[in-house]
Scaffold this motif. Structure first.
Motif, short mmCIF file in Angstrom:
data_model
loop_
_atom_site.label_atom_id
_atom_site.label_comp_id
_atom_site.label_asym_id
_atom_site.label_seq_id
_atom_site.Cartn_x
_atom_site.Cartn_y
_atom_site.Cartn_z
N SER A 120 0.73 -1.33 -0.06
CA SER A 120 -0.04 0.01 -0.17
C SER A 120 0.81 1.16 -0.12
O SER A 120 0.50 2.29 -0.62
CB SER A 120 -0.79 0.03 1.18
N LEU A 121 1.87 1.31 0.79
CA LEU A 121 2.81 2.45 0.66
C LEU A 121 3.33 2.68 -0.66
O LEU A 121 3.63 3.72 -1.14
CB LEU A 121 3.91 2.48 1.83
N GLU A 122 3.98 1.55 -1.23
CA GLU A 122 4.30 1.83 -2.72
C GLU A 122 3.32 2.40 -3.43
O GLU A 122 3.80 3.18 -4.44
CB GLU A 122 4.88 0.29 -3.03
N ARG A 123 1.98 2.04 -3.30
CA ARG A 123 0.94 2.50 -4.11
C ARG A 123 0.94 4.04 -3.95
O ARG A 123 0.53 4.99 -4.88
CB ARG A 123 -0.19 1.88 -4.13
N PHE A 124 0.86 4.18 -2.67
CA PHE A 124 0.72 5.58 -2.38
C PHE A 124 1.91 6.56 -2.72
O PHE A 124 1.54 7.93 -2.88
CB PHE A 124 0.40 5.94 -0.78
N ALA A 125 3.16 6.06 -3.08
CA ALA A 125 4.28 7.13 -3.18
C ALA A 125 3.92 7.81 -4.57
O ALA A 125 4.36 9.08 -4.57
CB ALA A 125 5.59 6.03 -3.33
N PRO A 126 3.57 7.41 -5.83
CA PRO A 126 3.46 8.27 -6.82
C PRO A 126 2.15 9.26 -6.53
O PRO A 126 2.39 10.50 -7.06
CB PRO A 126 3.02 7.11 -7.93
N VAL A 127 1.36 8.86 -5.70
CA VAL A 127 0.26 9.90 -5.40
C VAL A 127 0.98 10.99 -4.65
O VAL A 127 0.53 12.18 -4.99
CB VAL A 127 -0.88 9.34 -4.64
N ALA A 128 1.68 10.60 -3.79
CA ALA A 128 2.31 11.67 -2.87
C ALA A 128 3.18 12.63 -3.62
O ALA A 128 3.27 13.76 -3.47
CB ALA A 128 3.13 11.19 -1.62
N GLN A 129 4.00 12.00 -4.74
CA GLN A 129 4.84 12.74 -5.57
C GLN A 129 4.04 13.56 -6.37
O GLN A 129 4.57 14.62 -6.72
CB GLN A 129 5.69 11.60 -6.34
N ALA A 130 3.14 12.97 -7.05
CA ALA A 130 2.21 13.90 -8.02
C ALA A 130 1.54 15.20 -7.21
O ALA A 130 1.67 16.18 -7.75
CB ALA A 130 1.24 13.16 -8.63
N ALA A 131 1.10 14.83 -5.87
CA ALA A 131 0.46 15.97 -5.26
C ALA A 131 1.48 16.95 -4.76
O ALA A 131 1.18 18.25 -4.91
CB ALA A 131 -0.09 15.43 -4.00
N ALA A 132 2.82 16.59 -4.57
CA ALA A 132 3.80 17.53 -4.23
C ALA A 132 4.11 18.47 -5.45
O ALA A 132 4.21 19.78 -5.35
CB ALA A 132 4.90 16.82 -3.88
N LYS A 133 4.09 17.60 -6.60
CA LYS A 133 4.49 18.50 -7.66
C LYS A 133 3.44 19.60 -8.08
O LYS A 133 3.54 20.52 -8.63
CB LYS A 133 4.64 17.54 -8.96
N ALA A 134 2.19 19.15 -7.85
CA ALA A 134 0.98 20.05 -8.22
C ALA A 134 0.73 21.00 -7.02
O ALA A 134 -0.29 21.88 -7.04
CB ALA A 134 -0.24 19.02 -8.31
N GLY A 135 1.45 21.02 -5.85
CA GLY A 135 1.23 21.82 -4.77
C GLY A 135 -0.12 21.52 -4.19
O GLY A 135 -0.80 22.33 -3.44
N VAL A 136 -0.59 20.09 -4.08
CA VAL A 136 -1.71 19.75 -3.41
C VAL A 136 -1.44 19.19 -2.15
O VAL A 136 -0.79 18.06 -1.99
CB VAL A 136 -2.56 18.98 -4.27
N PRO A 137 -1.87 19.47 -0.95
CA PRO A 137 -1.64 18.73 0.32
C PRO A 137 -2.13 17.46 0.45
O PRO A 137 -3.22 17.30 -0.27
CB PRO A 137 -2.41 19.85 1.39
N VAL A 138 -1.57 16.59 1.06
CA VAL A 138 -1.91 15.38 1.27
C VAL A 138 -2.29 14.87 2.73
O VAL A 138 -1.31 15.11 3.54
CB VAL A 138 -1.02 14.39 0.61
N ARG A 139 -3.12 14.42 3.10
CA ARG A 139 -3.37 13.90 4.41
C ARG A 139 -3.30 12.21 4.52
O ARG A 139 -3.80 11.78 3.50
CB ARG A 139 -4.79 14.40 4.85
N GLY A 140 -2.80 11.73 5.66
CA GLY A 140 -2.73 10.28 5.67
C GLY A 140 -3.73 9.70 6.59
O GLY A 140 -3.96 10.36 7.65
N TYR A 141 -4.25 8.58 6.39
CA TYR A 141 -5.17 7.90 7.33
C TYR A 141 -4.41 6.78 7.62
O TYR A 141 -4.01 5.95 6.84
CB TYR A 141 -6.47 7.59 6.58
N VAL A 142 -4.62 6.32 8.90
CA VAL A 142 -3.96 5.02 9.57
C VAL A 142 -5.42 4.32 10.37
O VAL A 142 -5.71 4.69 11.31
CB VAL A 142 -2.77 5.11 10.72
N SER A 143 -6.14 3.38 9.51
CA SER A 143 -6.98 2.68 10.01
C SER A 143 -6.64 1.64 10.91
O SER A 143 -5.47 1.15 11.07
CB SER A 143 -7.92 1.94 8.95
N CYS A 144 -7.48 1.09 11.73
CA CYS A 144 -6.96 -0.03 12.64
C CYS A 144 -6.01 0.33 14.06
O CYS A 144 -5.09 -0.49 14.29
CB CYS A 144 -6.89 -1.47 12.26
#
Length: 290
Positions: A120-144
């Motif tokens: 899951s963390l590997e999947r999230f990495a491209p999202v976080a990178q794209a968001a940083a490039k676009a200047g979009v804040p990213v919030r993280g959830y930790v369930s359980c």
């Protein structure tokens, strides 16, 4: 003069609350709910989820919801984006910030997103990178963050490890979820004490379900340890489809009144929230067309 403490409520009802409703809710009803919430003083409202419509039909109209909002200046409209395709759709729809949703237990991670924690963390990495490039804040959830319906009690060190991993990906804030409502003030304090070794309190949020009526007690324990942001869902909407008979998120109106009675400041209008809560409760089990 000692100023009262400010506590922020992050409203998650339109996304986390409505996404598991069994009947399809009309787009205009979702928009009406969010517009009511927009006038209540929230800084952030989670309004949509850009997952596959096949997997989550209730959120298939995410782009239409964002397009139809009467946006209020100063309110950030957030969306859940589990992968890069979802992020790209959210960005095109005008989401102000996005969220990635991980788990602290292997059993829940596999059941919820069909991936191990590491995957899951590997999947999230491209999202976080794209968001940083676009200047979009990213919030993280930790369930359980307290316990898992498949694996039982969650080791606090594992919660801290996942929270730190999300921070390292670039998440500005980590929301710690008591997904099945198993938390007690004692277990919440133990979990937070572990996570606080990795992140400061001002980068954390609490996300509590009200199983057994303990959500407010768990919020109080979190306040004692310095947290000042809590997720809540108007009308108590929502719940976890993997959590058995666990009640849903703690109701926004309940948390706001409780905080105000204890001298905290939220900047929220209880009357406006009450109107939104009445609409939210009416959406439960409601039918509609887009």
């Amino acid at each position: 003069m000692i100023l009262p403490d400010m506590v922020e409520i992050f409203e998650v009802g339109p996304r986390d609350g409505l996404q598991n409703e069994p009947r399809m809710i009309a787009t205009d009803q979702k928009i009406a709910l969010i517009d009511l919430l927009s006038g209540a003083g929230f800084q952030r409202i989670e309004v949509a989820s850009f997952v596959s419509p096949r997997l989550l039909p209730q959120m298939a109209d995410a782009a239409q919801v964002l397009a139809g909002l009467n946006r209020v200046p100063g309110v950030a409209y957030a969306a859940l984006t589990p992968n890069l395709k979802g992020f790209e759709r959210a960005l095109a729809a005008g989401a102000d910030e996005v969220a990635i949703f991980g788990a602290a237990s292997e059993g829940f991670s596999r059941a919820n997103i069909n991936a191990s924690i590491a995957q899951s963390l590997e999947r999230f990495a491209p999202v976080a990178q794209a968001a940083a490039k676009a200047g979009v804040p990213v919030r993280g959830y930790v369930s359980c963050a307290i316990a898992c319906p498949f694996d039982g009690p969650t080791p606090v060190a594992q919660v801290a490890r996942v929270a730190a991993a999300l921070r390292d990906l670039g998440c500005y804030q980590i929301s710690l979820g008591d997904t099945i409502g198993a938390g007690t003030p004692q277990s919440v304090r133990a979990m937070l004490n572990a996570v606080l070794q990795e992140l400061p309190a001002d980068q954390l949020a609490g996300h509590f379900h009200d199983t057994g009526g303990r959500a407010l007690a768990n919020i109080e324990a979190s306040l004692d340890l310095g947290l000042r942001v809590f997720d809540a869902a108007v009308g108590g909407l929502g719940g976890c489809p993997f959590a058995g008979n666990a009640p849903g998120n703690v109701a926004t109106e309940t948390v706001v009144n409780w905080l105000h009675n204890r001298g905290f400041v939220t900047g929220l209008d209880p009357e406006a929230i009450g109107q939104a809560a009445a609409l939210a409760r009416g959406l439960r089990g409601s039918a509609g067309t887009r």
